[in-house]
Design a protein around this motif. Structure first.
Motif, PDB file in Angstrom:
ATOM      1  N   ARG A   5       8.247   1.691   2.369  1.00  0.00           N
ATOM      2  CA  ARG A   5       7.497   0.647   3.099  1.00  0.00           C
ATOM      3  C   ARG A   5       8.313  -0.004   4.215  1.00  0.00           C
ATOM      4  O   ARG A   5       8.050  -1.134   4.596  1.00  0.00           O
ATOM      5  CB  ARG A   5       6.965  -0.433   2.156  1.00  0.00           C
ATOM      6  N   THR A   9       0.865  -1.171   0.000  1.00  0.00           N
ATOM      7  CA  THR A   9       0.000   0.000   0.000  1.00  0.00           C
ATOM      8  C   THR A   9       0.901   1.220   0.000  1.00  0.00           C
ATOM      9  O   THR A   9       2.080   1.122   0.327  1.00  0.00           O
ATOM     10  CB  THR A   9      -0.870   0.048   1.269  1.00  0.00           C
ATOM     11  N   CYS A  38       7.286   3.991   7.112  1.00  0.00           N
ATOM     12  CA  CYS A  38       6.642   4.278   5.816  1.00  0.00           C
ATOM     13  C   CYS A  38       7.620   4.500   4.672  1.00  0.00           C
ATOM     14  O   CYS A  38       7.238   4.367   3.513  1.00  0.00           O
ATOM     15  CB  CYS A  38       5.760   5.519   5.931  1.00  0.00           C
ATOM     16  N   GLY A  76       4.792   4.239   2.161  1.00  0.00           N
ATOM     17  CA  GLY A  76       3.742   3.229   2.248  1.00  0.00           C
ATOM     18  C   GLY A  76       3.991   2.220   3.337  1.00  0.00           C
ATOM     19  O   GLY A  76       4.811   2.417   4.229  1.00  0.00           O
ATOM     20  N   ALA A  77       3.232   1.122   3.267  1.00  0.00           N
ATOM     21  CA  ALA A  77       3.323   0.078   4.283  1.00  0.00           C
ATOM     22  C   ALA A  77       2.980  -1.260   3.639  1.00  0.00           C
ATOM     23  O   ALA A  77       2.291  -1.303   2.620  1.00  0.00           O
ATOM     24  CB  ALA A  77       2.343   0.365   5.423  1.00  0.00           C
ATOM     25  N   PHE A  78       3.485  -2.335   4.235  1.00  0.00           N
ATOM     26  CA  PHE A  78       2.973  -3.652   3.898  1.00  0.00           C
ATOM     27  C   PHE A  78       1.777  -3.897   4.805  1.00  0.00           C
ATOM     28  O   PHE A  78       1.914  -3.886   6.038  1.00  0.00           O
ATOM     29  CB  PHE A  78       4.040  -4.731   4.130  1.00  0.00           C
TER      30      PHE A  78
END
Lengths: 361, 361
Positions: free
Chosen positions: B119, A142, B116, A154-156
């Motif tokens: 990620r 994401t 972040c 983003g992030a997992f």
């Protein structure tokens, strides 16, 4: 209806693939734990499918909706902040569920908002584009773009369930449909030779949007991706093969400005470049590069660099790409059809030669 | 030198507590995997300690520094975005390490940026305030505030190592020092009766910043917190007892505007309110409420609501707090000294009564 399970221990989740799923509460309700939901969608998708999803949610105390502007240009931290604003104004708590209804951009931002809102709330994906169905559905990536790079923030974060309704593909514009096919072809190339051959035989059925052929292709693509992701959830090793064509593709998107080329279009051209480079390294025959090019062309996808884009522009954009490890450029190349590997010792000259063969100036 | 290990499976990490640790490379280097580092600090801490940390990092290829403005008011998504800007401009890749040098605000933002950026990249904490040493060091909570609520955007993300140097406490302003003591007292109250008694006996040594007493208190606080967190990393159950005093405290901070009351000051007043409420429910004696109040006063901390703050203002602010589950207000109360529990059926009238006893109008 197909159903496959993405195996990630306690973060495992199902992908449900079929027709007439959108308004059907039985696929959604078992995966929503609280009493609050917020549907995140965009101005293009909302008029087409939002009312059907809201029907399925009629029993909840609090159902909010947010419509984001459509397009990769809006995949920013500011747009995600609009989701936070709504959730807080409407007092969504930690047991809320965010539902992403839309393509990859909506899914990436909604997933990231879910990952960060109160340090993590539940999230359901209803991808309405072919690309989102075969790509964003699996892998938990994401995030948003930054002016200096794509998906840099983003992030997992894994969804609780993914619902892929083939009916939503009927309204998809032709270019977006083709862009989704690019990722489908990728799975064949990197890890599934029989699927690549099936695609060569069935590309005209797919382009005619035959529902049976589509459901098969989505199911097989998700299984291929799930198998790779299950081995390596946080992309420390083998998972990087999913980036086949993406290092070149991201360079195209970065230089052209997000939104001019679709992601899948950039990846299509990028895959030809990666295939060409694999050939220049002596790993694959020239004939396979031609088969890749022919299949992508049959899917009405670009197979060369954007007009006027220089090799310098490619190399410069690629240097900030996530695939760079301590200054060495790591590329995903083909060892054979259906067999990709990560290579970090490609001479710069060979990369330039491959780019030039593919139309870079 | 004390060293304790926070046990979280593959995310376990050590906390090193002692003196003269800042400039000492041996504590830092084993935990930095790549060749790039970025030190995130603020304009107050940088002149005091940055040069010593940079000495310890002299062998790295790329050492960048970013100085953020000081204060809770700057704990925003915009400020975190400045960290992303720098990392991308300076081409930090996935194997970079972010080092947080500062108090809780710097740690929370740096940790969230690390969670972040691309990620997820590595992150090291060098907390320079007592509050950060005994609170942010353990638990992996990172994030930023939103105009509508404190810490509403964030991630659970663990550092690779925490280095708590007692020397940094010598320069800490008195109010900030006391605010840290508030959290230390909290551990005694919620899960460690002998430690609470030790604090009653040693509060004057602590307030005189006796290094031996401080190191003992930091070590014991981190152990107490680590024991709670190890049971419940993502705050689904018992971990919530760490929020003792925080629901009332967050209401004070939200209504007063962040930055007027320090977090620890708000928590101190909040703990008296929670103790009072525990007494009104019949769980603890009035005498224990008095001991709590007396110890906090000895630590020069507020023990009542801010002047003019109404019970309405409290209840309204508490309704958007993360501790609200599906509309029911969950509060952490005391069953006895050293024994906190989560209660979700407290009548509104009792909460109002406790608030009024503690000075709310």
């Amino acid at each position: 209806m197909h159903c496959l399970n993405v195996e990630l221990g306690e973060r495992s989740y199902p992908i449900i693939i079929g027709s007439q799923l959108l308004g059907d509460a039985q696929h959604l309700l078992p995966y929503i734990r609280g009493k609050q939901v917020c549907v995140v969608t965009n101005e293009t998708v909302a008029p087409l499918y939002l009312s059907r999803v809201l029907e399925a949610l009629s029993e909840f105390d609090k159902v909010d909706t947010i419509e984001l502007p459509d397009g990769e240009a809006f995949k920013t931290l500011d747009t995600v902040n609009r989701i936070f604003d709504l959730l807080l104004e409407r007092r969504h708590n930690r047991s809320t569920t965010l539902i992403a209804l839309g393509g990859g951009v909506v899914g990436d931002m909604t997933g990231f908002a879910a990952a960060c809102y109160q340090r993590g709330v539940d999230f359901v994906q209803i991808p309405t584009t072919l690309l989102a169905q075969v790509d964003s559905s699996v892998g938990g990536k994401t995030g948003v773009n930054h002016p200096l790079g794509k998906n840099m923030i983003g992030a997992f974060y894994q969804p609780r369930v993914v619902i892929a309704d083939m009916d939503t593909l009927a309204t998809l514009p032709e270019r977006e449909f083709s862009a989704g096919i690019a990722e489908v072809i990728k799975y064949g190339l990197i890890c599934d030779e029989p699927f690549f051959c099936w695609l060569e035989d069935n590309i005209s059925r797919l382009m005619a949007r035959d529902p049976q052929a589509l459901a098969y292709a989505v199911d097989r693509s998700c299984r291929d991706k799930a198998a790779v992701v299950a081995e390596d959830e946080r992309e420390s090793g083998r998972r990087a093969i999913l980036n086949f064509g993406h290092t070149f593709g991201h360079a195209i998107e970065a230089v052209q400005g997000y939104g001019n080329w679709l992601h899948g279009e950039a990846v299509a051209a990028g895959m030809v470049m990666a295939a060409e480079l694999s050939h220049l390294r002596g790993s694959i025959e020239a004939g396979l590069v031609e088969r890749v090019r022919a299949l992508l062309e049959a899917a009405r996808l670009p197979t060369a660099a954007p007009q006027g884009m220089t090799t310098e522009a490619f190399l410069d954009a690629m240097a900030v790409d996530k695939k760079v490890m301590d200054g060495r450029l790591r590329l995903v190349l083909l060892r054979a059809l259906g067999d990709a590997q990560i290579i970090d010792d490609t001479p710069r000259e060979l990369i330039e030669q491959a780019l030039q063969t593919c139309g870079a100036t």
